[in-house]
Write a protein that holds these residues in place. Sequence first.
Motif, PDB file in Angstrom:
ATOM      1  N   LEU A 193      -7.959  -8.441   6.608  1.00  0.00           N
ATOM      2  CA  LEU A 193      -7.895  -7.049   7.084  1.00  0.00           C
ATOM      3  C   LEU A 193      -7.432  -6.992   8.549  1.00  0.00           C
ATOM      4  O   LEU A 193      -6.657  -6.114   8.917  1.00  0.00           O
ATOM      5  N   PHE A 251      -8.166   1.302   7.729  1.00  0.00           N
ATOM      6  CA  PHE A 251      -8.631  -0.047   7.416  1.00  0.00           C
ATOM      7  C   PHE A 251     -10.144  -0.047   7.618  1.00  0.00           C
ATOM      8  O   PHE A 251     -10.609   0.254   8.728  1.00  0.00           O
ATOM      9  N   LEU A 284       0.864  -1.191   0.000  1.00  0.00           N
ATOM     10  CA  LEU A 284       0.000   0.000   0.000  1.00  0.00           C
ATOM     11  C   LEU A 284       0.895   1.234   0.000  1.00  0.00           C
ATOM     12  O   LEU A 284       1.799   1.356   0.832  1.00  0.00           O
ATOM     13  N   ILE A 339      -7.335   0.746   2.951  1.00  0.00           N
ATOM     14  CA  ILE A 339      -7.627  -0.628   2.544  1.00  0.00           C
ATOM     15  C   ILE A 339      -9.054  -0.927   2.976  1.00  0.00           C
ATOM     16  O   ILE A 339      -9.402  -0.795   4.147  1.00  0.00           O
ATOM     17  N   SER A 356      -5.737   3.792  -2.597  1.00  0.00           N
ATOM     18  CA  SER A 356      -6.855   3.051  -2.021  1.00  0.00           C
ATOM     19  C   SER A 356      -6.919   1.664  -2.648  1.00  0.00           C
ATOM     20  O   SER A 356      -6.795   1.525  -3.866  1.00  0.00           O
ATOM     21  N   ILE A 357      -7.087   0.663  -1.814  1.00  0.00           N
ATOM     22  CA  ILE A 357      -7.153  -0.727  -2.283  1.00  0.00           C
ATOM     23  C   ILE A 357      -8.438  -1.350  -1.756  1.00  0.00           C
ATOM     24  O   ILE A 357      -8.746  -1.237  -0.565  1.00  0.00           O
ATOM     25  N   CYS A 395     -11.926   2.418  -5.988  1.00  0.00           N
ATOM     26  CA  CYS A 395     -10.574   2.434  -5.424  1.00  0.00           C
ATOM     27  C   CYS A 395      -9.535   2.324  -6.543  1.00  0.00           C
ATOM     28  O   CYS A 395      -9.842   1.893  -7.653  1.00  0.00           O
TER      29      CYS A 395
END
Length: 228
Positions: free
Chosen positions: A59, A169, A39, A201, A44-45, A213
Amino acid sequence: MMSQANKTDVLIAEELLLQANNLSHKFDYELFRDINLSLYKKESIAIIGTSGSGKSTFLNILSSLLKPTSGNVVFKSKDMYSIKQNELLRIRRDDFGIIFQAHYLFRGFSAIENLEIATLLSGEKIDEKLLKALNIDYVINQGVGELSGGQQQRLSIARVLTKKPKIIFADEPTGNLDKDTANIVMNTLFNYIENNNAGLILVTHENELAMKCNKVYKLEDLKLQEIK
Ligand SMILES: Nc1ncnc2c1ncn2[C@@H]1O[C@H](COP(=O)(O)OP(=O)(O)OP(=O)(O)O)[C@@H](O)[C@H]1O
């Protein structure tokens, strides 16, 4: 003198926020094997995948909450699961913003008091513009218990952003919200990472949301498949 290749390496390292290397995890059965993820700042993922594929578990591992069966997660050049517990807690408190659907607001307090607690911990100020953007500025003096589910969700997002994390997150952050409000929340998160050199994320089951994203991965067949 530094070679061009080395300069590029240094540049990439400066922009890197989080790196997961060869992550594998199993509970009763294997969820994923040898997953890698990087990252970068302002990135943004989204992680998508069928229910039970292991998105939330992934996560949790990335966000310092769960030690993986094997592999490591590197933040600020440190393997998070090899450092001392109090150092890990400091990272979680100072650098990570964790947004879950079950928001952990202090129910005996008003909305504004919940934000003030975040400012006490971080030394940051409450951002009035953020509260306006999230459309909760007019309810901040009410008790948390008097707020609607969607207002509570936005308040918990405001509280997370108030402490100015480097990485957000988010697990289904718009799960309870109507489409317009979901868009407001997502735009707030995207603006935040852009203006603060932060990263996001996001776990979601909504493809449309995921595609907003920069990168999208699907957790499938024990691997992260690149979708976008
Ligand atoms: N603490 C735990 N102990 C044992 N098994 C667990 C634990 N947490 C999750 N699991 C199991 O791991 C699997 C993946 O769960 P996870 O919540 O990561 O999936 P998910 O992709 O986020 O699912 P959903 O989209 O339904 O939220 C599930 O079968 C779940 O029961």
